[in-house]
Design an enzyme around this catalytic site. Structure first.
Site, PDB file in Angstrom:
ATOM      1  N   SER A  97       0.828  -1.196   0.000  1.00  0.00           N
ATOM      2  CA  SER A  97       0.000   0.000   0.000  1.00  0.00           C
ATOM      3  C   SER A  97       0.870   1.256   0.000  1.00  0.00           C
ATOM      4  O   SER A  97       1.671   1.459  -0.912  1.00  0.00           O
ATOM      5  CB  SER A  97      -0.960  -0.048   1.195  1.00  0.00           C
ATOM      6  OG  SER A  97      -1.994   0.873   1.061  1.00  0.00           O
ATOM      7  N   ASP A 229      -9.701  -5.332  -4.584  1.00  0.00           N
ATOM      8  CA  ASP A 229      -9.119  -4.337  -3.685  1.00  0.00           C
ATOM      9  C   ASP A 229     -10.020  -3.107  -3.689  1.00  0.00           C
ATOM     10  O   ASP A 229     -10.106  -2.387  -4.676  1.00  0.00           O
ATOM     11  CB  ASP A 229      -7.713  -3.977  -4.150  1.00  0.00           C
ATOM     12  CG  ASP A 229      -6.941  -3.163  -3.134  1.00  0.00           C
ATOM     13  OD1 ASP A 229      -7.563  -2.327  -2.448  1.00  0.00           O
ATOM     14  OD2 ASP A 229      -5.709  -3.327  -3.044  1.00  0.00           O
ATOM     15  N   HIS A 258      -7.554  -5.739  -0.198  1.00  0.00           N
ATOM     16  CA  HIS A 258      -6.354  -4.917  -0.014  1.00  0.00           C
ATOM     17  C   HIS A 258      -5.383  -5.557   0.983  1.00  0.00           C
ATOM     18  O   HIS A 258      -4.177  -5.569   0.762  1.00  0.00           O
ATOM     19  CB  HIS A 258      -6.775  -3.527   0.466  1.00  0.00           C
ATOM     20  CG  HIS A 258      -5.662  -2.538   0.513  1.00  0.00           C
ATOM     21  ND1 HIS A 258      -4.984  -2.113  -0.603  1.00  0.00           N
ATOM     22  CD2 HIS A 258      -5.090  -1.881   1.560  1.00  0.00           C
ATOM     23  CE1 HIS A 258      -4.061  -1.235  -0.268  1.00  0.00           C
ATOM     24  NE2 HIS A 258      -4.102  -1.084   1.040  1.00  0.00           N
TER      25      HIS A 258
END
Length: 278
Positions: A97, A229, A258
């Site tokens: 991320s 995601d 995610h």
């Protein structure tokens, strides 16, 4: 605790496990978490004979809760300070991320020029740019990120619980089995950090254009992204990133969220190991 102090006086906490002469695998965590988010991967790789390193980003986890420097340039420079302190070379850098953005900027501006990087992995990562702009029409509108900031400022504890219990792990999908321990661990990591760092970090992960970072990376780079995601949509991140990389490959996962490195660690770890060994 193992810490270093950066040139601007910020104390950064790091973990360093495994044989000192083994190839280093360096993990970069996402917002608003800490190096603890990589527990499953660090234990896996140290058991396979690698040296594993991870640090808490400034303002996160056990690092200093400083007021300034919560931007991608400082994130990358702090990572570089840890790498220089440990004198790591031939390292594989893996970022999740926001940590994927940190990896891209670190590799482009510090790691490659210093000859320290062998490979990179971007997992559910934010590059090239999350924000919707005229040049990036598929991005997320600024109003969404303004909503994040408002929710964080109003009640950070409640906001973090909602993220972890909902879209981060896909627990909001019909039929999904919510794991309370996973939600609590996410919340624990987030609340250990500083509100100012987390507030400023929203701008860092959403508005930083890393197109040039990706274009300049020449080391082999693996892009891993879940096809479900909800936080960093694959079409606006993973698929675009691999087109910009000189030596990139994309692997996608149908239905994965995610936070797949936690809830699907058994699959992700094996794919990471195969890439490191390749």
């Amino acid at each position: 605790m193992s810490t270093i102090t950066t040139p601007d006086g910020t104390r950064i906490f790091y973990k360093d496990w495994g044989p000192r002469d083994a190839q280093p695998i360096v993990f970069h965590h996402g917002w608003p978490l800490s190096s603890d988010d990589w527990d499953a991967q660090m234990l896996f790789f140290v058991q396979h004979g690698y040296r594993v390193v991870a640090h808490d980003r400034r303002g996160h986890g056990r690092s200093a809760q400083v007021c300034e420097g919560h931007d991608m340039d400082h994130y990358a420079a702090d990572a570089a300070a840890v790498m220089q302190h440990l004198n790591l070379r031939n390292a594989v850098h893996i970022g999740h991320s926001t940590g994927g953005g940190e990896v891209a900027r670190y590799v482009a501006r510090h790691g490659q020029p210093q000859g320290r990087v062998a490979k990179a992995v971007l997992v559910s990562a934010v590059p090239p740019l999350m924000l919707k702009t005229a040049a990036n029409p598929g991005g997320t509108p600024i109003e969404v990120f303004d909503g994040f900031r408002a929710a964080l400022a109003a009640n950070r504890a409640e906001f973090f619980e909602a993220v972890a219990a909902g879209p981060f792990y896909g627990f909001n999908r019909p039929g999904a089995k919510r794991s309370e321990p996973v939600v609590r661990n996410w919340w624990r990591q987030g609340m250990a950090g500083g509100a100012k760092a987390h507030y400023d970090g929203i701008k860092a992960f959403s508005e930083t254009d890393q197109t040039d970072d990706l274009k300049s990376i020449s080391v082999p780079t693996l892009v891993l992204h879940g096809e479900d995601d909800q936080v960093v949509p694959i079409d606006d991140a993973g698929r675009l990133s691999v087109k910009l990389l000189r030596n990139g490959q994309l692997k996608t996962y149908p239905g994965y969220p995610h936070g797949m490195l936690t809830v699907h660690a058994d699959v992700i770890n094996q794919d990471l190991l195969a890439f490191v060994r390749s």
